[in-house]
Write an enzyme that holds these catalytic residues in place. Structure first.
Site, mmCIF file in Angstrom:
data_model
loop_
_atom_site.group_PDB
_atom_site.id
_atom_site.type_symbol
_atom_site.label_atom_id
_atom_site.label_comp_id
_atom_site.label_asym_id
_atom_site.label_seq_id
_atom_site.Cartn_x
_atom_site.Cartn_y
_atom_site.Cartn_z
ATOM 1 N N HIS C 44 0.812 -1.209 0.000
ATOM 2 C CA HIS C 44 0.000 0.000 0.000
ATOM 3 C C HIS C 44 0.854 1.272 0.000
ATOM 4 O O HIS C 44 0.515 2.262 -0.636
ATOM 5 C CB HIS C 44 -0.894 -0.028 1.237
ATOM 6 C CG HIS C 44 -2.012 0.943 1.194
ATOM 7 N ND1 HIS C 44 -3.191 0.675 0.523
ATOM 8 C CD2 HIS C 44 -2.153 2.180 1.711
ATOM 9 C CE1 HIS C 44 -3.988 1.704 0.638
ATOM 10 N NE2 HIS C 44 -3.395 2.641 1.349
ATOM 11 N N TYR C 47 4.275 0.568 -3.100
ATOM 12 C CA TYR C 47 3.995 0.298 -4.514
ATOM 13 C C TYR C 47 5.062 -0.627 -5.111
ATOM 14 O O TYR C 47 5.469 -0.470 -6.239
ATOM 15 C CB TYR C 47 3.903 1.604 -5.318
ATOM 16 C CG TYR C 47 2.664 2.400 -4.990
ATOM 17 C CD1 TYR C 47 1.507 2.264 -5.753
ATOM 18 C CD2 TYR C 47 2.636 3.277 -3.915
ATOM 19 C CE1 TYR C 47 0.358 2.969 -5.434
ATOM 20 C CE2 TYR C 47 1.482 3.982 -3.589
ATOM 21 C CZ TYR C 47 0.353 3.825 -4.356
ATOM 22 O OH TYR C 47 -0.784 4.515 -4.050
ATOM 23 N N GLU C 88 -9.219 7.009 -4.205
ATOM 24 C CA GLU C 88 -8.546 6.048 -3.339
ATOM 25 C C GLU C 88 -9.496 4.914 -2.969
ATOM 26 O O GLU C 88 -10.703 5.081 -2.940
ATOM 27 C CB GLU C 88 -8.068 6.755 -2.071
ATOM 28 C CG GLU C 88 -6.950 6.005 -1.385
ATOM 29 C CD GLU C 88 -6.074 6.928 -0.560
ATOM 30 O OE1 GLU C 88 -4.892 7.103 -0.912
ATOM 31 O OE2 GLU C 88 -6.580 7.493 0.422
ATOM 32 N N SER C 89 -8.916 3.753 -2.678
ATOM 33 C CA SER C 89 -9.747 2.593 -2.341
ATOM 34 C C SER C 89 -9.866 2.433 -0.839
ATOM 35 O O SER C 89 -8.975 2.825 -0.088
ATOM 36 C CB SER C 89 -9.100 1.331 -2.907
ATOM 37 O OG SER C 89 -7.856 1.119 -2.286
ATOM 38 N N HIS C 90 -10.970 1.881 -0.391
ATOM 39 C CA HIS C 90 -11.107 1.460 0.999
ATOM 40 C C HIS C 90 -11.859 0.133 1.017
ATOM 41 O O HIS C 90 -12.861 -0.035 1.690
ATOM 42 C CB HIS C 90 -11.810 2.532 1.828
ATOM 43 C CG HIS C 90 -11.096 2.847 3.092
ATOM 44 N ND1 HIS C 90 -11.695 3.276 4.241
ATOM 45 C CD2 HIS C 90 -9.774 2.767 3.400
ATOM 46 C CE1 HIS C 90 -10.803 3.472 5.183
ATOM 47 N NE2 HIS C 90 -9.626 3.160 4.696
ATOM 48 N N HIS C 92 -11.007 -3.311 1.749
ATOM 49 C CA HIS C 92 -11.028 -4.286 2.834
ATOM 50 C C HIS C 92 -11.751 -3.781 4.078
ATOM 51 O O HIS C 92 -12.601 -4.475 4.613
ATOM 52 C CB HIS C 92 -9.602 -4.752 3.153
ATOM 53 C CG HIS C 92 -9.031 -5.608 2.071
ATOM 54 N ND1 HIS C 92 -7.840 -5.327 1.447
ATOM 55 C CD2 HIS C 92 -9.513 -6.718 1.469
ATOM 56 C CE1 HIS C 92 -7.615 -6.237 0.513
ATOM 57 N NE2 HIS C 92 -8.604 -7.098 0.508
ATOM 58 N N GLN C 235 -11.424 1.398 11.853
ATOM 59 C CA GLN C 235 -11.515 2.750 12.414
ATOM 60 C C GLN C 235 -12.926 3.306 12.301
ATOM 61 O O GLN C 235 -13.657 2.990 11.385
ATOM 62 C CB GLN C 235 -10.602 3.743 11.697
ATOM 63 C CG GLN C 235 -9.221 3.277 11.388
ATOM 64 C CD GLN C 235 -9.107 2.808 9.975
ATOM 65 O OE1 GLN C 235 -9.924 2.038 9.492
ATOM 66 N NE2 GLN C 235 -8.074 3.259 9.288
ATOM 67 N N ASP C 263 -1.428 14.697 5.254
ATOM 68 C CA ASP C 263 -2.416 14.041 6.106
ATOM 69 C C ASP C 263 -1.851 12.730 6.626
ATOM 70 O O ASP C 263 -0.960 12.140 6.025
ATOM 71 C CB ASP C 263 -3.706 13.782 5.334
ATOM 72 C CG ASP C 263 -3.530 12.700 4.298
ATOM 73 O OD1 ASP C 263 -2.714 12.911 3.382
ATOM 74 O OD2 ASP C 263 -4.168 11.643 4.409
ATOM 75 N N ASN C 488 -6.684 7.483 -11.190
ATOM 76 C CA ASN C 488 -7.125 6.099 -11.370
ATOM 77 C C ASN C 488 -6.901 5.269 -10.126
ATOM 78 O O ASN C 488 -5.941 5.455 -9.379
ATOM 79 C CB ASN C 488 -6.425 5.456 -12.569
ATOM 80 C CG ASN C 488 -4.929 5.315 -12.339
ATOM 81 O OD1 ASN C 488 -4.334 4.278 -12.547
ATOM 82 N ND2 ASN C 488 -4.301 6.397 -11.873
ATOM 83 N N SER C 528 -4.693 -0.912 -5.437
ATOM 84 C CA SER C 528 -5.155 -1.825 -4.402
ATOM 85 C C SER C 528 -5.003 -3.251 -4.916
ATOM 86 O O SER C 528 -5.739 -3.674 -5.801
ATOM 87 C CB SER C 528 -6.610 -1.514 -4.070
ATOM 88 O OG SER C 528 -7.164 -2.518 -3.267
#
Ligand SMILES: Nc1ncnc2c1ncn2[C@@H]1O[C@H](COP(=O)(O)OP(=O)(O)O)[C@@H](O)[C@H]1O
Ligand SMILES: [Mg+2]
Lengths: 79, 225, 726, 79
Positions: C44, C47, C88-90, C92, C235, C263, C488, C528
């Protein structure tokens, strides 16, 4: 000292959340269910050794903020 | 005329409503919730948003802020007060308007354009609307399901204190045209003196044709005279 | 604590990798240091499997201000205006706890955008769920949608567009990709590169708790039966605090206090501090005693790896601490100087007056492993079918089946849960090919859209990768916008499997070729991997998020029929391509054969001329022809208005199914006034663009001679019911 | 038979609601307050005379719908 506060909607106030939960449970096949009502729950810890005084303070918090006494009831318990 | 928009940390329609006020020529000021004094105002607006994340009950925490005490005082002196969406919830929590705003009947956040009927145009907020005019505004809320006891409901109807009701495209006030379960399809109410209006729909979102229509503009134009 | 093999493996590190760590340090790492390495070296953050492929993507055109490598990409839209965006992926976290997983996904991507100085103006999402008959799907759908809405609505950013798909490949691994778009002034963009020595490193935002410890490694590990145990690491998002953090940061950004800002996303304090130091070629010394903690007795390990949300790291100019602190106090947020920049080029962590970790920044970042993983090419499947079943199914029932299917049903049930109008600049809400957001107080606007087509990518990754960029580009064209750049999100299975790595490599090649040809560069993104369970990988699912520019916003072109009697034209050549189409998948259950080929030359030519037609007001309404084919395009244009169509039987292809359901690329459907036909025809012919007259707009009914007739109301119902009845 | 169900967030899970309520009470001058956490409360009535069976049913309802066991704990009491 730690207290629990449960807040429930008054009897004649509509409870949309409870109603939907009830319907969903019935749809899921819980036949024995008669009714369900949803409320709120707080765990409050305060720095006060005298139980009566402490309870009075919690009571005040409820009336001032935690509870909308027009539509909600509450009860306080030491835990 | 002077207007003030109260800004809470989680307000998010404050800029939008300021744009609408300025468009109708108000001289507007933004007032931070921690302040203890209001600027001179003919109109005070409590905008939409999630004042404190709406974490306890929507509006409950905002209702305890310093500035709200000043708003209550001003209201007693006859200052015009408009609460939109979260602002309506806050007015309810302060007791300036009676009743409760419960979770939407289907328990989902609802954001869509709805039709409304203007039931009372003899007041400072709606005088530019025709009586029974059909308008379209946008709603976006989780807790807009207006509830009150039977006696109060009857008195709202009798005293003509209901500003708007949800209706369908044709203007019929039906169960099917009630988006959130509000009693009698109520979308906005006045206090007895009619200097306070609380409403769930957002008039500030309908002030330009390019975004949909200008049905909300008439409310701001009514207020400015 | 002794570092055992088991501990190393638990940290997701391979034995070779641990060996490399020891070489880089010239010693064994301690437990805390091992945790830091595991966070920085996992897929993650590093890369490690994708970098060599990502490097091949085009990243520049005349509008690009900042390409990949920062928190988000930045493009120039003229004047002093810049647009900053990223996806961005989330995946899982959302599978484990759909509401919080999706919500925190939105929160994370918002931070990536406002970190750079942009006020977020739009949110988008691409969500993929399993088969609707799978017993988990409904709960996941409900949770994800309300989580996305719950967060964005509360922060007050309109969620304006997205896509939702169902396929059994996602049964045990859903996809939740969130995109944020912000607006900044060109001369007020903030970067993460640290500068200067002895500058204050400031922690702002929420307190640190034990949330998501090892979240980043979790996001890079396949699921198995034991995933349940990983649950407590999920979280919880706090959108209210995010709103405060956003306002406070934007307020602080008004002057010149900030040197750099980052961040705390995946791998929290670890990755943010390493990244800032690495980019500035500096060292960093942090005093962990100062980190604001939510729980008692938190260890340095927990502090460094916690993924508590709504936190930022800032490096301040000298003497600006008090002023900055006042701003964060105003918004009731923690503000603590926790360290300083140094010239050691090491990350030094102190706790209880002891150095608890001392690691070279380079070892954590530039020396992280890079893999050139083996990959296998996938041949274009051959089209060797003759469907005899056509006769068995009537045209109208096939059509009804497609438009009432979950994938093609109207998404109102979803979009009504998102505040689409807050900020009062949403000129086109979701439901169109792209949404349009006006730049506040200005005449210009941007168009935004996200797209994917896993089905095409599975069948032939290269064609699929190319197609998806084209489709996204086409969607921006369809609302009259000039496409500028993309972000992307590349959702794939296990990269250690050469077949999966092949899907990845070839999708990238496809994306690259389309991006180059269309002058549509990649400015940000996210990879991801390890999407799958027990060796079953998901279909390759690259998601493309595009941004286009509308320079002079007039009344935007519509996506629904406008006038009774006007002509309907289809633009672009139809070859009757049906393999991998919605018809074959939803009606015939047939999933062999190649996807349609995107012809880049035609794509660009058709698109550029469509844009011209829109600009010259020749077009009343327009919709691109994609998944589902012409018939679905026509249906959607009808359903969104109260007007129907009268369609003629085609001249060019004799098979109705081929004509109406084919998914050949580069096509549009447009509605024009009859009187304008000659002009339009002339422009199309001069530019060698094929077109056909399909029919005319009529009242009340959706109708194809002798085959199909249904009232618009009924059509609306069929298309609208599924979600409400699910 | 009537039961109460109280649902609380697990120990290490962030409670944004409790946090804001706590801050507000403190701002309002409740100095003695140490901490507050918010939860949910349900009153469920079911048609079942056997207490053990009833409790089992309620337990099932909690696991299936009322409680998000990933982040929440619950306790059931007869009332
Ligand atoms: N598929 C991709 N295409 C282009 N750039 C990418 C891609 N994936 C990641 N990047 C870039 O790599 C950098 C690091 O990404 P990431 O780790 O996702 O950022 P964050 O730290 O915000 O989570 C970003 O600048 C991102 O834009
Ligand atoms: Mg980032």
């Amino acid at each position: 000292m730690k207290f629990s506060v449960t807040v429930t909607l008054k009897k004649d106030v509509l409870d949309p959340q409870g109603k939907v939960v009830e319907q969903t449970l019935k749809n899921m096949g819980t036949n024995s269910l008669i009714g369900i009502r949803q409320g709120k729950y707080f765990e409050v810890e305060i720095n006060e050794k005298d139980e009566t005084k402490a309870e009075k303070q919690i009571n005040e918090m409820c009336n001032k903020l935690l509870v909308n006494t027009i539509i909600e009831n509450f009860s306080i318990k030491r835990i | 005329m002077n207007s003030s928009v109260i800004v809470f940390p989680g307000s998010n329609c404050d800029r939008d409503i300021a744009v609408a006020l300025e468009k109708s020529k108000f001289k507007n000021k933004m007032v931070w919730h921690k302040e203890n004094e209001l600027p001179k105002s003919d109109l005070i607006v409590i905008p939409g948003g999630f004042s404190y994340g709406d974490y306890l009950r929507s509006g409950a925490i905002a209702a305890k802020s310093n500035i709200l005490k000043e708003v209550v005082k001003a209201s007693k002196k006859g200052c015009l007060i408009l609460g939109v969406c979260n602002g309506f919830q806050i007015l309810i929590e302060t007791g300036l308007l009676k009743g409760a705003l419960l979770r939407n009947q289907n328990l989902r956040f609802l954001s869509k354009d709805v039709y409304l009927k203007v039931l009372n145009n003899e007041n400072k907020f709606c005088n530019k609307y025709k009586s029974n005019e059909l308008i379209k505004l946008n709603i976006a809320h989780n807790e807009g399901n207006y509830f009150t006891d039977q006696k109060h409901l009857e008195s709202l109807e009798e005293k003509n204190l209901i500003a708007f009701k949800y209706c369908d495209k044709k203007g019929d006030i039906l169960n099917d045209s009630n988006p959130n379960g509000s009693l009698n399809n109520i979308a906005g109410i006045f206090n007895e003196e009619k200097n306070i209006l609380g409403m769930m729909p957002h008039p500030e979102r309908m002030i330009e044709d390019i975004l949909t229509n200008q049905d909300g503009m008439k409310l701001f134009n009514s207020l400015f005279n | 604590m002794k570092i055992t093999k088991e501990i190393i493996n638990k940290h997701g590190l391979k034995n070779d990798e641990f060996k490399k760590i020891k070489e880089l340090l010239n010693r064994e790492p301690n437990f805390l240091e091992l945790g830091i390495f595991s966070a920085m070296w996992n897929e993650h953050c590093s890369y490690k499997s994708s970098k060599i492929h990502l490097k091949t993507l085009p990243v520049k055109n005349k509008n690009v201000i900042q390409g990949p490598g920062e928190n988000a990409g930045v493009i120039d839209i003229g004047g002093n205006d810049a647009i900053i965006f990223k996806i961005e992926s989330h995946n899982h976290p959302s599978f484990i706890e759909p509401y919080q997983g999706a919500a925190t996904g939105v929160g994370g991507i918002l931070r990536d955008v406002f970190t750079m100085g942009a006020r977020p103006i739009a949110l988008l999402n691409s969500i993929h769920f399993g088969d609707v008959k799978n017993k988990k799907t409904k709960t996941l759908l409900n949770g994800v949608v309300s989580g996305i809405g719950g967060y964005g609505n509360c922060v007050g950013i309109p969620t304006v567009a997205g896509e939702t798909k169902f396929h059994k490949t996602y049964n045990e691994n859903i996809l939740v990709n969130a995109m944020a778009v912000g607006h900044a002034k060109k001369d007020k963009i903030f970067y993460s590169k640290a500068k200067g020595i002895n500058k204050s490193v400031v922690y702002v935002g929420s307190k640190t708790g034990r949330d998501g410890i090892h979240g980043a490694s979790m996001a890079s590990a396949e699921f198995d039966e034991n995933s349940e145990e990983k649950k407590p690491t999920v979280q919880v998002g706090d959108p209210f605090t995010e709103k405060l953090l956003m306002e406070a940061c934007l307020e602080l950004m008004k002057d010149n206090s900030i040197i750099s800002i980052q961040d705390m996303g995946a791998a929290g304090l670890t990755s943010s501090s390493v990244e800032m130091a690495f980019k500035g070629d500096l060292g960093l010394e942090l005093n962990l005693d100062k980190v604001p903690c939510r729980e008692e007795n938190m260890t340095p390990y927990e502090m460094m790896l916690s993924e508590s949300q709504e936190r930022m790291l800032i490096i301040l100019e000298d003497g600006k601490e008090d002023k900055a602190k006042k701003i964060f106090d105003k918004w009731d947020l923690d503000f603590v100087v926790i360290g300083k920049t140094t010239d050691t080029k090491n990350l030094i962590l102190k706790f209880h007056n002891e150095v608890v970790a001392n690691l070279p920044i380079a070892a954590l970042s530039s020396n992280a492993p890079q893999y050139e993983r083996k990959w296998k090419e996938k041949k274009l499947p051959i089209k060797n079918i003759k469907i005899k079943d056509f006769k068995k199914i009537k045209f109208d029932s096939a059509f009804f089946k497609v438009i009432s299917s979950p994938n093609f049903s109207n998404k109102k049930w979803i979009t009504e849960q998102y505040d689409q109008m807050v900020m009062c600049d949403t000129v086109q809400k979701s439901g169109a090919d792209s949404s349009i957001i006006r730049i506040h107080g200005k005449k210009k606007a941007i168009a935004v859209a996200v797209d994917s087509s896993a089905i095409y990518c599975k069948s032939h990754p290269f064609s699929g990768g190319k197609q998806i960029v084209c489709e996204n580009w086409r969607n921006l064209i369809s609302v009259g916008a000039m496409p500028i750049a993309i972000t992307n999100c590349l959702n794939f299975g296990n990269p250690e499997d050469p077949k999966i790595m092949g899907e990845f490599a070839e999708c990238i090649k496809g994306i690259k070729s389309a991006c180059e040809f269309l002058n549509y560069p990649v400015v940000s993104g996210n990879v991801s991997f390890y999407n799958g369970t027990n060796n079953k990988n998901i279909y390759p699912t690259p998601v493309i998020g595009g941004v286009g520019l509308i320079n002079e916003l007039k009344d935007p072109v519509k996506n629904n029929f406008q006038k009774e009697g006007s002509l309907i034209l289809s633009i672009g050549k139809n070859f009757g391509h049906l393999t991998q189409s919605a018809l074959f998948l939803e009606v015939f259950n047939y999933d062999d054969g190649p996807p349609p080929e995107a012809n880049l030359l035609n794509e660009r030519n058709n698109g550029e001329n469509i844009l011209k037609l829109i600009e010259n007001n020749f077009i009343n309404s327009i919709h691109d022809i994609s998944s589902g084919g012409l018939i679905v395009t026509l249906a959607e244009m009808s359903i969104n208005s109260s007007l129907g169509v009268k369609i003629k039987k085609p001249k060019s292809l004799s098979n109705l199914f081929e004509f109406f359901f084919s998914e050949d690329q580069g096509r549009y459907c447009i509605e024009i006034d009859k009187e304008k036909y000659d002009n339009v025809k002339k422009i199309l012919q001069e530019n060698n663009i094929f077109h056909e007259i399909i029919g005319v707009v009529q009242r009340d009914n959706f109708e194809l001679e002798k085959e199909l007739k249904i009232s618009i109301n009924d059509l609306y119902k069929i298309n609208n019911e599924w979600y409400y009845n699910y």
